[in-house]
Design a protein around this motif. Structure first.
Motif: not given
Length: 526
Positions: A206-219, A251-256
């Motif tokens: 539901x995020x579909x935002x590369x910046x938000x998703x990668x910030x979450x991945x850092x946590x 692969x299910x994530x966006x390319x960004x």
């Protein structure tokens, strides 16, 4: 963390990055050069403490998570028996061997502390071995085993270490209680890792935002590690499980998200590994100052014995277990002797062992604690410098190579590219037929799409020949990439000149430069 320690870490990070940069430029193994540099500098600078909490709660989770993200779950599953025998069986065997020898050499040292030392030095850190192996083209299965072992062996060793330290401090723990604690740590780590993996996978839908998703991945690695450790489960296993699960679904994530994730974790790995290996070498003065009550040659003999037992234990386990498996299972394919030798020699120890030694409680007598710390340090340094420095020569001597695998990869990629592009062109033709006869501008767009598909297909097959035609001339795709890169450089110069002339805003410049960078990245991939 006070200001002084923060400044020390900042200086260590700056120096480590500089040393690692030189090592990378020269093609040297950066982890080993950093350790050697730390050893040389250690007597010349104020002591830099290696805080166990800093290593186990700050450095270890992201490094484990990054390695798990990049690992292949399918390849690890295929090698699960070998990985399990190394990450569990070999750790227990090494701990027992080292503990027994230390107890025989030092009968006054409590048996539980002798086995605690065995647990501390048992788990190898495959960072240095994998870095060298990848650069020299080790076969994929060997690298998979080394990576898988390093992902899981810390959990076994740290659990065994806790049991041994608990027994040394007066807590009578039976073998069954120790086994129960290990099972709780392992099962709890897997359960927490899976629960968090499912939760974050659902959230990413539901995020579909590369910046938000990668910030979450850092946590994520810190959250998984803390959640598991808070209930006495294995934080290491929890981090590895969630990393493998999300990496298999990337692969299910966006390319960004994928583009940013690759850059983020490469930078994170480079920084943390540089600091960690520099810190190992910088502990030289700290670990030697606390030794008391032993002669220099006496301590050197103990250190040499522990180092030799640690190295030899791995050889004994790898060669004996592989032979036993073939004896029990007649149809089992024979593991090449060269591969077994590489696995046996790739036993470099790392910062987790040092962190565990520094974490020995102050309730342990200071004399014993200082000796265990020194023996751990010499084992880590000895394996890194002796095995690490000779590892590249051993790989070359044995002639192990992944050239055949690389060719098969390129062949499989070309066939897959062709099938995928055929599907894309078929979808384009379907859309054209559905939307009717295109006008002139639409026809140009469609022609460009067809042309791009043709170039990608051609490029995939050309890679089988290394980018040259049969006559040795530049292939059409290579020519296209070279000329287009030069065109992009000329376009960049125009945009920068217009910015300097104040005819283009910096924000606009960044946007167009990003577009050109993405195109160049695609050229590198094509």
């Amino acid at each position: 963390m006070d200001a002084t320690m923060g400044l020390q870490l900042l200086l260590v990070a700056a120096g480590a990055i500089g040393v690692a940069a030189v090592a990378r430029r020269r093609g040297w193994p950066a982890p080993l050069i950093l350790v050697a540099a730390g050893l040389i500098v250690s007597p010349l600078v104020p002591p830099v403490p290696l805080e166990p909490e800093l290593v186990l709660y700050v450095f270890l989770p992201p490094l484990l998570y990054s390695a798990a993200l990049e690992s292949s779950y399918l390849r690890l599953r295929d090698a699960k028996r070998t990985v399990g025998l190394l990450s569990v069986g070999l750790v227990l065997f090494t701990a027992a061997a080292v503990g027994t020898v230390v107890h025989l050499m030092l009968p006054d040292l409590p048996l539980a502390l002798a086995f605690a030392l065995g647990a501390i030095v048992a788990p190898p850190d495959a960072v240095a071995a994998v870095a060298v192996g990848r650069r020299l083209g080790l076969p994929r299965r060997t690298l998979t085993v080394l990576i898988g072992e390093s992902l899981f062996n810390d959990a076994t060793a740290l659990t065994l270490y806790r049991v041994a330290i608990g027994a040394a401090l007066g807590g009578a723990i039976s073998i069954w209680e120790g086994l129960g604690e290990f099972l709780l740590a392992a099962v709890g780590g897997v359960a927490i890792g899976l629960v968090l993996a499912f939760a974050f996978a659902w959230l990413f839908r539901y995020t579909r935002d590369s910046l938000v998703e990668n910030t979450l991945m850092l946590l994520i690695p810190f959250a998984a590690y803390l959640a598991a450790e808070s209930v006495h489960a294995s934080g290491v296993i929890a981090v590895v499980v969630i990393g493998l699960y999300l990496g298999n679904r990337m692969h299910l994530q966006g390319f960004g998200t994928r583009l940013v994730s690759t850059a983020v974790w490469r930078v994170t790995d480079f920084l943390l590994e540089a600091i960690v290996f520099a810190l190992i070498g910088l502990q030289f003065v700290t670990v030697t100052e606390g030794i008391s009550g032993y002669g220099a040659w006496e301590v050197a003999g103990y250190a040499a014995a522990v180092l030799v037992v640690t190295i030899v234990s791995r050889f004994v386990w790898v060669f004996s277990v592989t032979s036993l498996i073939r004896l029990v299972r007649r149809g089992e394919p024979k593991t090449p002797a060269g591969q077994r030798l590489i696995l046996s020699w790739a036993g470099m120890r790392g910062v987790v062992s040092l962190a565990a030694a520094f974490a020995i409680p102050p309730d342990v007598p200071a004399r014993d604690r200082a000796l265990l710390l020194f023996l751990t340090f010499t084992t880590v340094i000895g394996t890194l410098l002796i095995q690490g420095m000779t590892f590249p020569a051993l790989i070359r001597r044995l002639g192990l190579s992944s050239e055949r695998e690389q060719y098969e990869d390129r062949l499989a990629e070309a066939a897959a590219q062709q099938a995928a592009l055929d599907a894309g062109v078929a979808e384009l033709e379907r859309l054209i037929a559905q939307e009717g006869e295109p006008d002139e501008i639409q026809a140009q767009v469609i022609g460009n799409l067809r042309d791009k598909s043709w170039r990608r297909s051609l490029s995939a097959w050309e890679r089988l020949g290394g980018g040259t035609s049969h006559g040795g001339a530049e292939t059409p795709s290579a020519l296209y990439r070279r000329l287009r890169r030069q065109m992009l450089q000329a376009e960049r110069q125009v945009f920068v000149r217009l910015r300097d002339e104040r005819r283009l805003d910096d924000e606009v410049l960044r946007e167009v430069m990003a577009q050109l960078d993405f195109e160049e990245a695609i050229l590198e991939r094509d």
